[in-house]
Every structure is written in C-alpha cells, then in structure tokens.
Design an enzyme around this catalytic site. Structure first.
Site, short mmCIF file in Angstrom:
data_model
loop_
_atom_site.label_atom_id
_atom_site.label_comp_id
_atom_site.label_asym_id
_atom_site.label_seq_id
_atom_site.Cartn_x
_atom_site.Cartn_y
_atom_site.Cartn_z
CE1 TYR A 1 14.12 -11.74 30.04
CE2 TYR A 1 16.25 -11.18 29.13
CZ TYR A 1 15.18 -12.05 29.22
OH TYR A 1 15.20 -13.21 28.50
CG HIS B 1 25.45 -13.43 27.41
ND1 HIS B 1 24.66 -14.54 27.56
CD2 HIS B 1 24.77 -12.40 27.98
CE1 HIS B 1 23.54 -14.21 28.19
NE2 HIS B 1 23.59 -12.92 28.45
N GLY C 1 17.64 -21.51 26.18
CA GLY C 1 18.79 -21.66 25.30
C GLY C 1 19.95 -22.38 25.93
NE ARG C 2 22.46 -18.24 29.15
CZ ARG C 2 22.51 -17.26 30.04
NH1 ARG C 2 23.65 -16.97 30.66
NH2 ARG C 2 21.44 -16.55 30.34
N GLY D 1 17.59 -18.66 31.45
CA GLY D 1 18.58 -17.98 32.28
C GLY D 1 19.87 -18.75 32.42
CE LYS E 1 13.54 -15.77 26.49
NZ LYS E 1 14.68 -15.06 27.08
CB ILE E 2 8.96 -12.76 32.64
CG1 ILE E 2 9.25 -11.73 33.72
CG2 ILE E 2 8.08 -13.88 33.14
CD1 ILE E 2 8.01 -10.91 34.06
CD1 TRP F 1 14.60 -11.67 25.98
CD2 TRP F 1 13.01 -11.57 24.42
NE1 TRP F 1 14.85 -12.66 25.04
CE2 TRP F 1 13.88 -12.62 24.07
CE3 TRP F 1 11.92 -11.32 23.58
CZ2 TRP F 1 13.71 -13.41 22.93
CZ3 TRP F 1 11.74 -12.10 22.45
CH2 TRP F 1 12.62 -13.13 22.15
CG ASP G 1 18.51 -14.21 22.17
OD1 ASP G 1 18.40 -15.35 22.67
OD2 ASP G 1 18.06 -13.19 22.73
CG ASP H 1 26.67 -17.59 27.47
OD1 ASP H 1 27.14 -17.68 28.61
OD2 ASP H 1 25.81 -16.75 27.15
#
Length: 254
Positions: free
Chosen positions: A146, A25, A231-232, A205, A178-179, A144, A20, A29
């Site tokens: 954050y 971003h 993800g990344r 992250g 999600k943290i 999420w 997502d 990415d």
C-alpha cells in the site's frame, strides 16, 4: 521456495473475504451486524470464497473454534497492523508469529508494507524475514503493498507507483501482492506485468456502489489479476449474498 497457491485458488482464480479492518480502522466500519465476526463467518460459508482473512484474535476466537471449521475457506492470518491514530508516515510491525498462525490453522499469512513511508525499510526487512520463515514452513505469503506517506501523496494509485509496489512483491518473493486498482485496464496491465510470477490481487478499499465495484473488478480481471481480496464492499452491503454471487461471476466466470 514458495507456498502452494492452489490451496487458495479455484481454477487459478482467487476470491478472498477480508475482515481485518477492525484492527486498522477500529469499529467505525461496522454496523450492528458486521461488528460480530460470526456475521462474516456466515458470509464465508457461502462456498464462493477461496480464503478468509483475519487478525490473530478473531482467528483464535471464531475461526479455530468453529464446529464446522473443516468446511470453512482456508484461513489467512494477518501478521501485522497499525491503528488509525498514526500520522502521515505509517509504520506497521509484526504482532502475530508465523508459528502462532500455523497453530491457528492458517494456510497463508499476510503482511502490509506501506510503500513510500519513511519507515518502509523496517517493514521491508521484517517482511523479508517473515517470508523466509513462512515459506520454509509451507505457507502461502501475501504482501499487502500500500503506497502511503508524503513521498507518494497524490500518487498512490498511479500506474508508476502501483507498478513499483507490485514489483517489490516479486522482488521480495511474495506469492501474491494485494494492491489497489489503477482505474483503467491498460495501466493495470503494466502493474500486473511488473509483478511477474507474483500474482496480483485487487483490494476492495472504500465502500462503493455496485456499478463502480463491478467496473473495478472487471477491469482488474481483464488486465490479468488473479483475483480479489474484498471486505467492506461485502459485509457492509445490504445483501452480502447477492454481492458475493456477483463478484464470483466476475472472478470465476459463469
């Protein structure tokens, strides 16, 4: 009422592939491979992931239309988002409805609350409404949480701030929160404890070398986390399949 969390679990553990980031971003990415959602779809087909996270557009154009959709991991649709152009006090509001997520085939929905932002009350109120609606329709709800904004600047990953954010997930009746990881097992045990029966997922992250990523995931799981949402650190990797297998070993064991 809560969602049936077993839908995105394997032996009580969760391993989600997040894609997502293009909303939050922009394409910064991505490289030539990962800019194409089909690339992440192929990674999701590995059989290790218990769910995949998309925004509405990617879900509609790639997941829902996939000929092997029934063989893909369960879909989690992210309902809100913001651009990277916002300032220090972020506000992320709903763009996709619960009803649309269901039409796309979602088994779960996600929503970000920027804890500590001067706009947090708007997001908390909106999330509360979404949680009621989603649970009434049998969906799993992931928050999420954050920490962002001047009031938490420099304290985003402290034991106290993360525990507060995790507790909000419980108080709001999220199935999962999600943290970020706090950086050490003992302090993260308190974060997990604060979440109570709301299960904790650790975010991936920023891009990390494998030893750092391994230490974070291993520490979080030892502290009692239910799993990861990464993800990344997967689709930016030179060898996503190898990273996926290593992560699966940490999450599910041998």
């Amino acid at each position: 009422m809560s969602g049936d969390t077993s839908i995105i679990e394997r032996n009580g553990r969760v391993m989600l592939l997040a894609y997502d980031q293009g909303f939050e971003h922009g394409p910064t990415d991505f490289d030539e491979k990962s800019v194409d959602p089909n690339y992440t779809m192929d990674i999701a087909r590995s059989g290790y992931y218990t769910g995949v996270i998309f925004q509405e557009g990617v879900a509609a154009k790639y997941y829902t239309t996939a000929p092997d959709r029934k063989n893909l991991p369960p879909l989690i649709v992210k309902l809100n988002g913001k651009t990277s152009f916002q300032g220090e006090e972020p506000l992320s509001l709903q763009q996709c409805t619960v009803e649309k997520a269901i039409e796309l085939g979602a088994k779960a929905v996600g929503y970000t609350v920027y804890v500590g932002s001067e706009h947090e009350e708007q997001m908390l109120a909106e999330f509360s409404r979404i949680e009621d609606e989603a649970h009434a329709k049998g969906l799993i709800v992931i928050a999420w949480m954050y920490p962002r904004g001047k009031k938490v600047e420099g304290k985003q990953t402290t034991k106290e701030t993360l525990a507060y954010a995790a507790r909000l997930g419980l108080e709001l009746n999220a199935d999962y929160v999600k943290i970020a990881y706090s950086g050490e097992v003992e302090s993260f045990k308190w974060v997990v404890a604060a979440a109570g029966k709301t299960k904790v997922l650790v975010q991936g992250g920023k891009r990390m070398a494998w030893p750092e990523l391994e230490a974070e995931v291993k520490g979080a799981m030892e502290a009692g986390a239910a799993g990861i949402a990464i993800g990344r650190n997967v689709w930016q990797a030179v060898n996503p399949e190898e990273v996926t297998k290593k992560l699966a070993t940490l999450v599910f064991g041998n």
